[in-house]
Scaffold this motif. Sequence first.
Motif, short mmCIF file in Angstrom:
data_model
loop_
_atom_site.label_atom_id
_atom_site.label_comp_id
_atom_site.label_asym_id
_atom_site.label_seq_id
_atom_site.Cartn_x
_atom_site.Cartn_y
_atom_site.Cartn_z
N ASP A 118 3.55 2.51 -9.59
CA ASP A 118 2.64 3.06 -10.61
C ASP A 118 2.04 4.41 -10.19
O ASP A 118 1.03 4.85 -10.74
CB ASP A 118 1.51 2.06 -10.91
CG ASP A 118 0.70 1.69 -9.69
OD1 ASP A 118 1.07 2.11 -8.56
OD2 ASP A 118 -0.31 0.97 -9.83
N ILE A 119 2.68 5.09 -9.23
CA ILE A 119 2.15 6.35 -8.71
C ILE A 119 3.13 7.47 -9.02
O ILE A 119 4.34 7.33 -8.79
CB ILE A 119 1.90 6.26 -7.19
CG1 ILE A 119 0.81 5.22 -6.90
CG2 ILE A 119 1.51 7.61 -6.61
CD1 ILE A 119 0.57 4.97 -5.43
N MET A 120 2.62 8.60 -9.51
CA MET A 120 3.45 9.76 -9.82
C MET A 120 3.60 10.65 -8.58
O MET A 120 2.63 10.92 -7.88
CB MET A 120 2.85 10.58 -10.96
CG MET A 120 3.02 9.96 -12.33
SD MET A 120 4.76 9.83 -12.83
CE MET A 120 5.30 11.55 -12.69
N GLY A 162 8.54 -6.62 7.79
CA GLY A 162 8.33 -5.80 8.97
C GLY A 162 8.82 -4.37 8.84
O GLY A 162 8.64 -3.57 9.76
N ARG A 163 9.41 -4.02 7.69
CA ARG A 163 9.92 -2.66 7.52
C ARG A 163 8.99 -1.84 6.64
O ARG A 163 8.29 -2.39 5.78
CB ARG A 163 11.34 -2.68 6.95
CG ARG A 163 12.32 -3.44 7.85
CD ARG A 163 13.74 -3.22 7.45
NE ARG A 163 14.22 -1.86 7.73
CZ ARG A 163 14.68 -1.47 8.91
NH1 ARG A 163 14.70 -2.29 9.95
NH2 ARG A 163 15.12 -0.23 9.07
N GLU A 164 8.99 -0.53 6.88
CA GLU A 164 8.15 0.38 6.10
C GLU A 164 9.01 1.54 5.62
O GLU A 164 10.09 1.80 6.18
CB GLU A 164 6.98 0.88 6.96
CG GLU A 164 6.06 -0.27 7.40
CD GLU A 164 4.96 0.15 8.35
OE1 GLU A 164 4.89 1.35 8.71
OE2 GLU A 164 4.18 -0.73 8.76
N VAL A 165 8.55 2.23 4.60
CA VAL A 165 9.35 3.28 3.95
C VAL A 165 8.55 4.58 3.88
O VAL A 165 7.34 4.56 3.63
CB VAL A 165 9.78 2.84 2.54
CG1 VAL A 165 10.22 4.02 1.68
CG2 VAL A 165 10.91 1.81 2.62
N TRP A 166 9.25 5.68 4.12
CA TRP A 166 8.74 6.99 3.74
C TRP A 166 9.64 7.52 2.63
O TRP A 166 10.86 7.56 2.78
CB TRP A 166 8.72 7.97 4.91
CG TRP A 166 8.12 9.29 4.51
CD1 TRP A 166 8.74 10.35 3.92
CD2 TRP A 166 6.74 9.66 4.60
NE1 TRP A 166 7.85 11.36 3.64
CE2 TRP A 166 6.60 10.95 4.05
CE3 TRP A 166 5.60 9.01 5.09
CZ2 TRP A 166 5.38 11.62 4.00
CZ3 TRP A 166 4.38 9.67 5.03
CH2 TRP A 166 4.28 10.95 4.50
N MET A 210 0.85 -1.19 0.00
CA MET A 210 0.00 0.00 0.00
C MET A 210 0.89 1.24 0.00
O MET A 210 1.83 1.34 0.79
CB MET A 210 -0.91 0.01 1.23
CG MET A 210 -1.81 1.23 1.34
SD MET A 210 -3.01 1.09 2.68
CE MET A 210 -1.93 0.95 4.11
N ILE A 211 0.58 2.17 -0.89
CA ILE A 211 1.31 3.44 -0.98
C ILE A 211 0.31 4.57 -0.74
O ILE A 211 -0.70 4.68 -1.46
CB ILE A 211 2.00 3.60 -2.34
CG1 ILE A 211 3.03 2.48 -2.53
CG2 ILE A 211 2.67 4.97 -2.45
CD1 ILE A 211 3.69 2.48 -3.90
N ASP A 263 3.46 -2.59 3.74
CA ASP A 263 3.11 -3.91 3.20
C ASP A 263 3.47 -4.04 1.73
O ASP A 263 2.74 -4.65 0.94
CB ASP A 263 1.61 -4.20 3.40
CG ASP A 263 1.24 -4.32 4.88
OD1 ASP A 263 2.09 -4.77 5.66
OD2 ASP A 263 0.11 -3.94 5.24
N GLU A 264 4.58 -3.46 1.35
CA GLU A 264 5.14 -3.63 0.01
C GLU A 264 6.48 -4.33 0.15
O GLU A 264 7.15 -4.24 1.19
CB GLU A 264 5.33 -2.28 -0.68
CG GLU A 264 4.06 -1.48 -0.89
CD GLU A 264 3.25 -1.94 -2.10
OE1 GLU A 264 3.81 -2.67 -2.94
OE2 GLU A 264 2.07 -1.57 -2.17
#
Length: 232
Positions: A199-201, A183-187, A1-2, A212-213
């Motif tokens: 697929d997001i600009m 278990g890791r997430e990104v900003w 999810m982004i 969850d990517e």
Amino acid sequence: MIILRKSEERGHANHGWLDSYHTFSFANYYDPDYMGFKSLRVINEDRVEPARGFGTHPHRDMEIITYVLEGALEHKDSIGNGSIIRPGDVQKMSAGTGILHSEYNPSESESVHLLQIWIVPNQRNLPASYEQKNFSEAEKRNHLRLIASTDGRENSVTVYQDVNLYATVLDAGKNVTHQLKEGREVWLQVVRGDVQLNDIMLRAGDGAAIVDETYLKIEAKTASELLLFDLG
């Protein structure tokens, strides 16, 4: 999810000498949906007018990273450090038990454009400390260059938190990829340019929470610069 955080949705404060955009709640800007992301508490995009700056003020129990984009910023603190921070420099200040510092634009003619980043440390009451390192544009060009980490590997600055902070400068048409461990997430924060994240600009000033990517592909549509926070 982004989850996209658009530039124009950020908080904004213009004090005349300081024009600041707040990705997360800060000072008089409050948004209960954007109090931070995991241990990442503040991303402020600041422009400081010539010969102006932040007077001496206190911090404690916060990891503070300064990333200058244009111009120069003069730093002085209560533990004896004094320096000039320029593009390519990464300054890390562990406020710990308490530190006083000032930040001033020493130029009489040129404004300074910077990102101020706060990360909540994994320990309280640490001794106050300071680091500053330079990462050349060549090191970051079309490559995710580690600039801050919990263990200081690859000559990155050390932060007291489970975070790997990468910077990249992308030529138009080039891309970088990033694999997320379980278990890791990104900003992701776009500093300059236009990029496609999967697929997001995203455009300059945009941020994105990535949950969850497992795989990210970031392609520059125009010459771009961005920061990627990989957070435990």
